[in-house]
Design a protein around this motif. Structure first.
Motif, mmCIF file in Angstrom:
data_model
loop_
_atom_site.group_PDB
_atom_site.id
_atom_site.type_symbol
_atom_site.label_atom_id
_atom_site.label_comp_id
_atom_site.label_asym_id
_atom_site.label_seq_id
_atom_site.Cartn_x
_atom_site.Cartn_y
_atom_site.Cartn_z
ATOM 1 N N GLN A 108 -2.970 -4.319 1.829
ATOM 2 C CA GLN A 108 -2.841 -3.593 3.222
ATOM 3 C C GLN A 108 -1.413 -4.229 3.930
ATOM 4 O OE1 GLN A 108 -5.925 -4.185 5.820
ATOM 5 N NE2 GLN A 108 -7.466 -3.852 4.069
ATOM 6 N N ARG A 160 -6.007 4.932 -3.813
ATOM 7 C CA ARG A 160 -6.495 5.324 -2.671
ATOM 8 C C ARG A 160 -6.316 4.585 -1.352
ATOM 9 N NH1 ARG A 160 -12.837 6.063 -5.053
ATOM 10 N NH2 ARG A 160 -12.276 7.326 -6.935
ATOM 11 N N TYR A 161 -5.244 4.111 -1.263
ATOM 12 C CA TYR A 161 -4.435 3.635 -0.022
ATOM 13 C C TYR A 161 -4.573 4.829 1.050
ATOM 14 C CZ TYR A 161 -2.060 0.376 3.226
ATOM 15 O OH TYR A 161 -1.677 -0.223 4.423
ATOM 16 N N ALA A 221 2.003 6.404 -1.318
ATOM 17 C CA ALA A 221 0.700 5.759 -1.275
ATOM 18 C C ALA A 221 0.276 5.388 -2.675
ATOM 19 C CB ALA A 221 -0.336 6.848 -0.539
ATOM 20 N N ALA A 233 4.576 11.285 3.069
ATOM 21 C CA ALA A 233 3.728 10.106 3.011
ATOM 22 C C ALA A 233 2.986 9.948 1.593
ATOM 23 C CB ALA A 233 3.156 9.568 4.173
ATOM 24 N N GLU A 234 2.635 10.926 1.305
ATOM 25 C CA GLU A 234 1.709 11.058 0.008
ATOM 26 C C GLU A 234 2.548 10.553 -1.175
ATOM 27 O OE1 GLU A 234 -0.105 13.987 2.657
ATOM 28 O OE2 GLU A 234 2.037 13.209 2.252
ATOM 29 N N GLY A 294 0.736 -1.166 -0.121
ATOM 30 C CA GLY A 294 0.042 0.029 -0.002
ATOM 31 C C GLY A 294 0.694 1.214 -0.123
ATOM 32 N N LEU A 295 2.103 1.207 0.817
ATOM 33 C CA LEU A 295 2.834 2.478 0.543
ATOM 34 C C LEU A 295 4.239 1.792 -0.114
ATOM 35 C CD1 LEU A 295 2.703 3.594 4.365
ATOM 36 C CD2 LEU A 295 1.877 4.713 2.348
ATOM 37 N N VAL A 313 -3.529 7.574 3.544
ATOM 38 C CA VAL A 313 -2.056 8.176 3.819
ATOM 39 C C VAL A 313 -2.083 8.438 5.049
ATOM 40 C CG1 VAL A 313 -0.682 10.056 2.971
ATOM 41 C CG2 VAL A 313 -2.252 8.946 1.301
ATOM 42 N N PRO A 360 -3.176 -1.743 -4.261
ATOM 43 C CA PRO A 360 -2.471 -1.832 -2.970
ATOM 44 C C PRO A 360 -2.877 -3.104 -2.016
ATOM 45 C CG PRO A 360 -4.067 -0.083 -2.885
ATOM 46 C CD PRO A 360 -4.124 -0.684 -4.266
#
Length: 457
Positions: free
Chosen positions: A213, A420-421, A417, A413-414, A192-193, A423, A211
């Motif tokens: 989890q 739409r995971y 991501a 962090a954005e 996701g990240l 952030v 993404p």
């Protein structure tokens, strides 16, 4: 100020060359310092008992050697070659302030290792001829054997030489994989990240990212299986050794669950192991556990020097022809000159020595970081990057902008991501971005102070 007059009385050969050599020695020994003015030609010719033409030719020779420069109406001066080199090698794009955004290995003893290896190469005509020639994508036998032996020792598993491909670093490896093993609009599962440049590469190639989890132990197996059922992907991209950007590591039991799910749904795993992981925290990679479904991406850019754009792939033999065709279409073959430097460092101990140096310096920088940001998660690996959660109402984007105005550069962090995971409010900093610990300390203090100000509001 006393005028410098060289002694050429005991020198043989043409007088202009004797004078040029004498002045060269004076400049190299700093007897004639940078920006010092040389004697006017007529005065020097009179003091040495030579013609003005002799001095003129000597000065012309020194100019050809890059040691002096004439300034109209002022005279001739010793050239500031160091300043000129610094200008020549200055990045076209650079930013002021403290850079905690860039993730790179610190340059410690690498310059000395480069000097040594280039001297060795300069005495080997056979090697010189070989590294300047054209080859197929398979490369050179000795280079491949060297990489095979090093990887077998490092990963503690036998690596078939036929499973190896040289690349121009991790990013190039990922581009080859995307081009070879996926098509536009196809789905690729990712954390996701996720590494920001992989997101960008997939967007450029029109691949659809979905993404999975994350928690402190990596991607959650149940969510991975759900997406495998729903999207029927061919590829899963992972950074199991040290997650980018959070710095966590997938534990052993979860690695086995991920492999089991990928086998069941015929999903190939891209194991990105490019980021530097300290020796004490290195685990058995997925490629050693599941070599039939794993494509391992390695690089020396994060383990030796950022400018060393050399990487490699370990792949299932069934994919070799496909990946090599893409490599040939992409760049024909990887520069044997660059690979030769890497192989020499692998065999003469330089790579191992630098690895230990980086680990020691990184350990010191983590101690400094922990003074200001005590560790909250024992699962985090002490690599180049650190993940800093932020208090409300801050977001990674807003805080990054605030820090940039104060001369501190970080990653929000954005950037990491996927789709739409969710952030998190966080930033990623690199402890190896600053050249010195004092600069790092200054940056950490400013970040700490700014977070404290937000909490007081």
């Amino acid at each position: 100020m006393t005028m410098f007059i060289p002694d050429i009385s005991n020198r043989t050969g043409p007088k202009f060359m004797a004078l040029a050599d004498a002045l060269t020695e004076a400049i190299e020994s700093n007897e004639l310092a940078i920006n010092m003015k040389l004697p006017p030609q007529r005065i020097l010719s009179y003091r040495l008992g030579v013609t003005v033409g002799t001095v003129t030719r000597a000065y012309q020779e020194l100019e050809l050697r890059g040691l002096i420069e004439p300034k109209v109406g002022s005279g001739t001066y010793v050239k500031d070659r160091q300043s000129e080199q610094q200008t020549f090698y200055h990045p076209v794009t650079s930013q002021e302030g403290i850079d905690l955004a860039i993730c790179r290995p610190l340059l410690l003893s690498q310059q000395q290792h480069l000097s040594t290896i280039l001297q060795d190469l300069s005495h080997e005509p056979t090697a010189q001829k070989a590294v300047l020639d054209y080859y197929s994508a398979e490369g050179l036998h000795g280079h491949n054997k060297t990489l095979q032996q090093w990887l077998s020792d490092r990963l503690n598993v036998d690596i078939d030489n036929r499973r190896l491909i040289w690349t121009y670093g991790g990013q190039h490896s990922l581009a080859i994989i995307l081009q070879s093993l996926s098509r536009p609009k196809e789905t690729i599962l990712v954390e996701g990240l996720c590494y920001a440049e992989f997101i960008n590469a997939c967007q450029q190639a029109e691949r659809k990212l979905v993404p999975v989890q994350l928690d402190d132990d990596g991607i959650i197996p149940e969510d991975l299986e759900l997406h495998c059922k729903r999207h029927k992907p061919r590829l899963l991209y992972l950074t199991p050794a040290i997650q980018n950007p959070t710095g966590t590591q997938i534990n052993d039991s979860r690695r086995l669950k991920i492999i089991e799910i990928c086998r069941r749904y015929n999903v190939l795993i891209i194991e990105d192991d490019v980021l530097y992981c300290p020796p004490s925290h290195r685990k058995t990679p997925l490629v050693a556990i599941a070599p039939d479904i794993t494509i391992y991406v390695g690089s020396f850019s994060k383990y030796f020097a950022g400018g060393l754009r050399v990487g490699y792939l370990i792949m299932p033999l069934t994919l070799k022809d496909t990946l090599q065709r893409t490599l040939r279409a992409n760049c024909m073959h990887i520069s044997p000159l660059m690979i030769d430097l890497v192989c020499r460092w692998l065999t003469n101990g330089a790579m191992e020595a630098v690895d230990k140096e980086i680990a020691l310096e990184l350990s010191a920088r983590h101690r400094l970081f922990n003074q200001y940001f005590p560790p909250q998660n024992n699962a985090v690996i002490p690599g180049f990057n650190c993940w800093i959660p932020l208090p409300e109402p801050l977001t990674g984007y807003s805080f990054s902008k605030l820090l940039r105005n104060k001369g501190i550069h970080v990653r929000e962090a954005e950037m990491f991501a996927v789709g739409r995971y969710p952030v998190p409010a966080a930033i990623r900093i690199s402890l190896t971005g600053p050249a010195s610990r004092s600069q790092l300390k200054t940056g950490l203090i400013i970040i700490k102070e700014q977070i404290a100000l937000v909490k007081q509001r």
